[in-house]
Design a protein around this motif. Structure first.
Motif, PDB file in Angstrom:
ATOM      1  N   ALA B 206      46.143 -52.483  -8.407  1.00 11.84           N
ATOM      2  CA  ALA B 206      47.391 -52.010  -7.799  1.00 11.84           C
ATOM      3  C   ALA B 206      47.514 -50.526  -8.118  1.00 11.84           C
ATOM      4  CB  ALA B 206      48.587 -52.791  -8.359  1.00 11.84           C
ATOM      5  N   ALA B 207      47.116 -49.696  -7.173  1.00 17.01           N
ATOM      6  CA  ALA B 207      47.002 -48.264  -7.461  1.00 17.01           C
ATOM      7  C   ALA B 207      48.353 -47.560  -7.424  1.00 17.01           C
ATOM      8  CB  ALA B 207      46.050 -47.605  -6.475  1.00 17.01           C
ATOM      9  N   VAL B 208      49.240 -48.049  -6.567  1.00 23.81           N
ATOM     10  CA  VAL B 208      50.577 -47.458  -6.529  1.00 23.81           C
ATOM     11  C   VAL B 208      51.596 -48.579  -6.661  1.00 23.81           C
ATOM     12  CG1 VAL B 208      52.244 -46.132  -5.192  1.00 23.81           C
ATOM     13  CG2 VAL B 208      49.801 -45.595  -5.019  1.00 23.81           C
ATOM     14  N   VAL B 223      54.483 -45.473 -10.136  1.00 18.93           N
ATOM     15  CA  VAL B 223      53.373 -45.170 -11.034  1.00 18.93           C
ATOM     16  C   VAL B 223      52.101 -45.229 -10.203  1.00 18.93           C
ATOM     17  CG1 VAL B 223      52.045 -45.924 -13.021  1.00 18.93           C
ATOM     18  CG2 VAL B 223      54.535 -46.020 -13.086  1.00 18.93           C
ATOM     19  N   ARG B 224      51.417 -44.103 -10.145  1.00 18.67           N
ATOM     20  CA  ARG B 224      50.200 -44.014  -9.344  1.00 18.67           C
ATOM     21  C   ARG B 224      49.004 -43.915 -10.281  1.00 18.67           C
ATOM     22  NH1 ARG B 224      53.067 -39.398  -5.644  1.00 18.67           N
ATOM     23  NH2 ARG B 224      54.532 -40.817  -4.596  1.00 18.67           N
ATOM     24  N   THR B 225      48.091 -44.849 -10.139  1.00 17.96           N
ATOM     25  CA  THR B 225      46.908 -44.829 -10.986  1.00 17.96           C
ATOM     26  C   THR B 225      45.810 -44.051 -10.269  1.00 17.96           C
ATOM     27  OG1 THR B 225      47.553 -46.977 -11.829  1.00 17.96           O
ATOM     28  CG2 THR B 225      45.289 -46.268 -12.271  1.00 17.96           C
ATOM     29  N   ALA B 226      45.394 -42.937 -10.872  1.00 13.62           N
ATOM     30  CA  ALA B 226      44.348 -42.117 -10.252  1.00 13.62           C
ATOM     31  C   ALA B 226      42.981 -42.667 -10.603  1.00 13.62           C
ATOM     32  CB  ALA B 226      44.486 -40.673 -10.713  1.00 13.62           C
ATOM     33  N   ALA B 227      42.800 -43.068 -11.837  1.00 15.10           N
ATOM     34  CA  ALA B 227      41.511 -43.612 -12.256  1.00 15.10           C
ATOM     35  C   ALA B 227      41.743 -44.563 -13.407  1.00 15.10           C
ATOM     36  CB  ALA B 227      40.591 -42.482 -12.712  1.00 15.10           C
ATOM     37  N   ILE B 228      40.974 -45.637 -13.428  1.00 18.99           N
ATOM     38  CA  ILE B 228      41.102 -46.567 -14.549  1.00 18.99           C
ATOM     39  C   ILE B 228      39.724 -47.129 -14.888  1.00 18.99           C
ATOM     40  CG2 ILE B 228      41.704 -48.519 -13.037  1.00 18.99           C
ATOM     41  CD1 ILE B 228      43.593 -49.447 -15.378  1.00 18.99           C
ATOM     42  N   ASP B 229      39.450 -47.211 -16.168  1.00 16.72           N
ATOM     43  CA  ASP B 229      38.207 -47.838 -16.630  1.00 16.72           C
ATOM     44  C   ASP B 229      38.581 -49.038 -17.474  1.00 16.72           C
ATOM     45  OD1 ASP B 229      36.414 -45.924 -15.554  1.00 16.72           O
ATOM     46  OD2 ASP B 229      37.070 -44.543 -17.134  1.00 16.72           O
ATOM     47  N   PHE B 230      37.903 -50.162 -17.166  1.00 16.18           N
ATOM     48  CA  PHE B 230      38.205 -51.372 -17.935  1.00 16.18           C
ATOM     49  C   PHE B 230      37.134 -51.605 -18.984  1.00 16.18           C
ATOM     50  CE2 PHE B 230      40.398 -52.132 -13.904  1.00 16.18           C
ATOM     51  CZ  PHE B 230      41.655 -52.408 -14.392  1.00 16.18           C
ATOM     52  N   ASP B 231      37.527 -52.324 -20.009  1.00 17.89           N
ATOM     53  CA  ASP B 231      36.618 -52.745 -21.072  1.00 17.89           C
ATOM     54  C   ASP B 231      35.824 -51.567 -21.617  1.00 17.89           C
ATOM     55  OD1 ASP B 231      37.610 -55.268 -20.587  1.00 17.89           O
ATOM     56  OD2 ASP B 231      36.096 -55.690 -19.065  1.00 17.89           O
ATOM     57  N   VAL B 232      36.523 -50.540 -21.991  1.00 26.92           N
ATOM     58  CA  VAL B 232      35.873 -49.359 -22.560  1.00 26.92           C
ATOM     59  C   VAL B 232      35.926 -49.458 -24.086  1.00 26.92           C
ATOM     60  CG1 VAL B 232      36.345 -47.804 -20.649  1.00 26.92           C
ATOM     61  CG2 VAL B 232      38.074 -48.138 -22.413  1.00 26.92           C
ATOM     62  N   GLU B 233      35.073 -48.669 -24.702  1.00 23.82           N
ATOM     63  CA  GLU B 233      35.099 -48.580 -26.168  1.00 23.82           C
ATOM     64  C   GLU B 233      36.300 -47.744 -26.580  1.00 23.82           C
ATOM     65  OE1 GLU B 233      32.765 -49.140 -29.010  1.00 23.82           O
ATOM     66  OE2 GLU B 233      32.422 -50.857 -27.678  1.00 23.82           O
ATOM     67  N   LEU B 234      37.117 -48.260 -27.459  1.00 24.26           N
ATOM     68  CA  LEU B 234      38.254 -47.467 -27.922  1.00 24.26           C
ATOM     69  C   LEU B 234      38.104 -47.219 -29.416  1.00 24.26           C
ATOM     70  CD1 LEU B 234      41.211 -49.236 -26.079  1.00 24.26           C
ATOM     71  CD2 LEU B 234      40.013 -47.160 -25.425  1.00 24.26           C
ATOM     72  N   ALA B 235      38.521 -46.039 -29.819  1.00 26.09           N
ATOM     73  CA  ALA B 235      38.421 -45.698 -31.233  1.00 26.09           C
ATOM     74  C   ALA B 235      39.277 -46.658 -32.045  1.00 26.09           C
ATOM     75  CB  ALA B 235      38.869 -44.260 -31.455  1.00 26.09           C
ATOM     76  N   GLU B 236      38.818 -46.954 -33.236  1.00 26.92           N
ATOM     77  CA  GLU B 236      39.508 -47.887 -34.139  1.00 26.92           C
ATOM     78  C   GLU B 236      40.973 -47.508 -34.360  1.00 26.92           C
ATOM     79  OE1 GLU B 236      38.542 -50.308 -36.954  1.00 26.92           O
ATOM     80  OE2 GLU B 236      37.321 -51.017 -35.264  1.00 26.92           O
ATOM     81  N   ASN B 237      41.185 -46.215 -34.572  1.00 21.39           N
ATOM     82  CA  ASN B 237      42.521 -45.782 -35.000  1.00 21.39           C
ATOM     83  C   ASN B 237      43.400 -45.353 -33.838  1.00 21.39           C
ATOM     84  OD1 ASN B 237      41.310 -43.510 -34.162  1.00 21.39           O
ATOM     85  ND2 ASN B 237      41.799 -42.276 -35.967  1.00 21.39           N
TER      86      ASN B 237
END
Lengths: 409, 249
Positions: B206-208, B223-237
């Motif tokens: 759902a981009a908009v 809320v307009r989503t320009a880009a989204i990445d799923f299941d990415v590595e996120l920093a611990e903190n």
């Protein structure tokens, strides 16, 4: 005609003690009514003045939708300048600009949502009693920046005291993030929890800076010496904001609609007492007149036999009552006026009232209102009540048969 | 041969039955997972529209699981650096102007988030609905070749929720099309609608989305989503207060 009046007058004084007693009851009732009604009207005046003096003032200039919606953007441009020109136009110092913004205020330990008020430190004491109620520290002063005065309960809730810092988060007039840090310089205690829990005041200039308000504020508040000056002041203010369609001038009735309702309901309960008092006096008049008619049955029989008509006799009784209650009214109004006039100059206080007044930064004495309404309303109704009471004795005369009446014991 | 046919038909029926038997709870779970992924990182913009003014903000968001969200404002410059972190239903906000992190009290959670039509709650704990509500499938319809489930969700008796019920429209590829918020007097208060769906990072997203209150359609927040990445590595903190205050990226 004048013979009948003279007859009525003389009839009254055939039993002068009885007449004086009835007149005395009326005078007492009238004085009491005048005193109570002027006190009541005076206390409403005081109630209105006190509640307007505490914060809202007698009139305000606002954005036309602000009262209903209270949105940040519904603001008054060049508010401080407008307040200054209102001071000039009205010839009064008691005018100040205010801004209001909802903000999250946090101490080290707690956070609460409050309606933050931006006030002009120099002029705010003229339009509100709150500045005079600072119990710790001081009120805001000109030149203050990130300084705040807040209510005692709010300070307790936030667990802060003088010299502590508070942070504010909210959104500015342009929708941007608004944030600021202010040092507590004063804590005020109005004695009313609801206010002590919510009031938080900062200098207007700092407020405008934090909330990106430019020279805008949300209201220009005007406090007047008396209620009578409201219409004129409103007209003057309307002249000042003439060109700006989005601005309106609201008088106290529009700002605090509950006030008039509270007065109306209190008035209704007051009137009930007065009606009881008036009915009692009317019965005393009924008693007197009925007695005087009954004891004169033989006399009336003779008069009928001599050719007077029952209607003339009834009119005679009516005149007697009118003369008697007219006397009661005149004396009552005179005494009542003297009493209330004295009190309206000297003031009147319940025991403990002056201490109470000092605590809430309000006048400690009340002054009854002397007006035509307060002086005449009660006595005129008493007069009508007495006249109504004379109807029954007068009607009895129509059933009188001359011969039987002359033989009556 | 006969046995084979029976087996086939049983199999068919049972798969069909599985398709039908998807419960309302599962549908919502899938929609939330679809929308958030295990983790996600997105570039968004928020447009707050009012009849007489409009304001746009750029933001970056990170989510992990159901309970962790970080939002950081990037544009306009005046507001850049403001951030909101929510973890397990608690919410903190950081403002560079005063260099402080402030915890948002629970009493403020239904207030607007920074003047938008989204509440703090909408911003932070959008998966609360899964365990605080009872869900019921109340209808379905076809749209653009998709099957759409209509689910009515009523909060548990003791749930700390201001709404009387929510009604969700979820497409069979788990894109949420509409979320209605009803108050306790059964009046529709506000609706979140999906205006545009685009494929991003291999998913239909759902981009908009637009939140508007009932009766005031000229006021809304998109809320307009320009880009989204799923299941990415996120920093611990990433989801910590110190990172909220001093972003390390």
């Amino acid at each position: 005609m004048s013979v009948t009046w003279r007859l009525a007058w003389r009839n009254l004084w055939r039993h002068s003690r009885r007449t004086w007693l009835t007149v005395g009851a009326m005078v007492f009732c009238n004085v009491l009514l005048i005193f109570l009604i002027s006190l009541q009207l005076g206390s409403y005046q005081m109630m209105i003045d006190n509640s307007l003096a505490s914060f809202s003032g007698h009139a305000q200039v606002q954005h036309r939708d602000y009262l209903e919606e209270q949105r940040m953007r519904q603001s008054v441009p060049r508010a401080a300048a407008l307040a200054a020109s209102a001071r000039d136009a009205l010839g009064l110092e008691t005018t100040a600009a205010r801004g209001m913004a909802f903000a999250l205020v946090s101490s080290e330990q707690r956070s609460f949502g409050v309606l933050l008020q931006g006030v002009q430190p120099v002029y705010e004491p003229g339009v509100s009693t709150f500045p005079g109620l600072v119990r710790q520290g001081r009120y805001l002063a000109s030149g203050d920046g990130g300084h705040i005065v807040l209510g005692s309960v709010l300070a307790q809730n936030l667990k802060v005291g003088l010299g502590d810092e508070l942070t504010f988060l909210g959104s500015g007039r342009d929708g941007s993030f608004a944030a600021g840090v202010a040092t507590i310089v004063g804590i005020l205690d109005t004695g009313m929890d609801e206010i002590d829990r919510s009031v938080a005041q900062v200098p207007l200039a700092w407020f405008q800076d934090i909330f990106s308000m430019g020279d805008h504020a949300h209201s220009v508040v005007v406090r007047l010496p008396s209620l009578e000056q409201v219409p004129v002041a409103v007209a003057t203010l309307e002249g000042l904001v003439g060109g700006q369609d989005e601005l309106v001038v609201r008088d106290w009735d529009a700002l605090q609609p509950g006030l008039r309702q509270a007065i109306a309901s209190d008035m209704a309960s007051g009137w009930f007492t007065y009606v009881v008092l008036i009915v009692l006096v009317a019965f005393s008049v009924l008693n007197t007149q009925l007695m005087s008619v009954l004891e004169r049955t033989r006399e009336f029989g003779v008069m009928l036999a001599l050719g007077m008509r029952p209607a003339q006799l009834a009119r005679l009784v009516g005149m007697e009552t009118l003369l008697m209650s007219g006397l009661g009214m005149a004396l009552g109004v005179l005494l009542g006026a003297l009493l209330t006039w004295y009190l309206s100059v000297a003031g009147f206080a319940y025991p403990g009232m002056e201490e109470l007044g000092a605590k809430f930064n309000m006048p400690g004495r009340m002054y009854p209102e002397v007006s035509l309404l307060s002086l005449l309303w009660g006595p005129v109704v008493v007069l009508f009540g007495a006249m109504l009471a004379a109807i029954y004795p007068a009607l009895r005369l129509f059933r009188l048969a001359p011969v039987a009446a002359m033989r009556a014991v | 041969m006969y046995k084979f046919l029976v087996a086939c038909s049983v199999l068919m029926f049972s798969t069909a039955a599985v398709g039908q038997e998807l419960t309302a709870d599962e549908i919502i779970r899938k929609a939330m997972d679809h929308y958030r992924g295990q983790t996600s990182h997105a570039q968004m913009s928020m447009v707050i529209h009012r009849p007489d003014w409009q304001r746009e903000m750029g933001m970056k968001t990170w989510t992990e699981g159901d309970k962790r969200t970080l939002v950081r404002v990037t544009v306009p410059a005046k507001d850049a650096g403001n951030g909101t972190l929510s973890v397990d239903g608690n919410m903190w906000t950081y403002t560079p102007k005063i260099n402080r992190v402030v915890k948002v009290p629970s009493s403020m959670m239904s207030q607007n988030w920074m003047g938008s039509d989204f509440s703090n709650k909408d911003i932070s704990k959008d998966t609360d609905i899964i365990d605080q509500y009872d869900h019921e499938l109340v209808g379905n319809y076809q749209q653009d070749g998709h099957y759409v489930y209509v689910i009515q969700s009523v909060p548990h008796e003791e749930a700390a929720v201001v709404w009387g019920k929510e009604v969700l429209h979820i497409r069979d590829d788990w894109v949420m099309l509409e979320q209605q918020f009803w108050d306790q007097d059964d009046q529709l208060v506000k609706t979140l609608r999906t205006l545009e769906i685009r494929e991003m990072d291999g998913r239909e997203v759902a981009a908009v989305i637009r939140m508007s209150r009932e009766g005031v359609e000229e006021e809304w927040t998109e809320v307009r989503t320009a880009a989204i990445d799923f299941d990415v590595e996120l920093a611990e903190n990433l989801f910590t207060l110190s990172n909220l205050r001093n972003p390390r990226e």
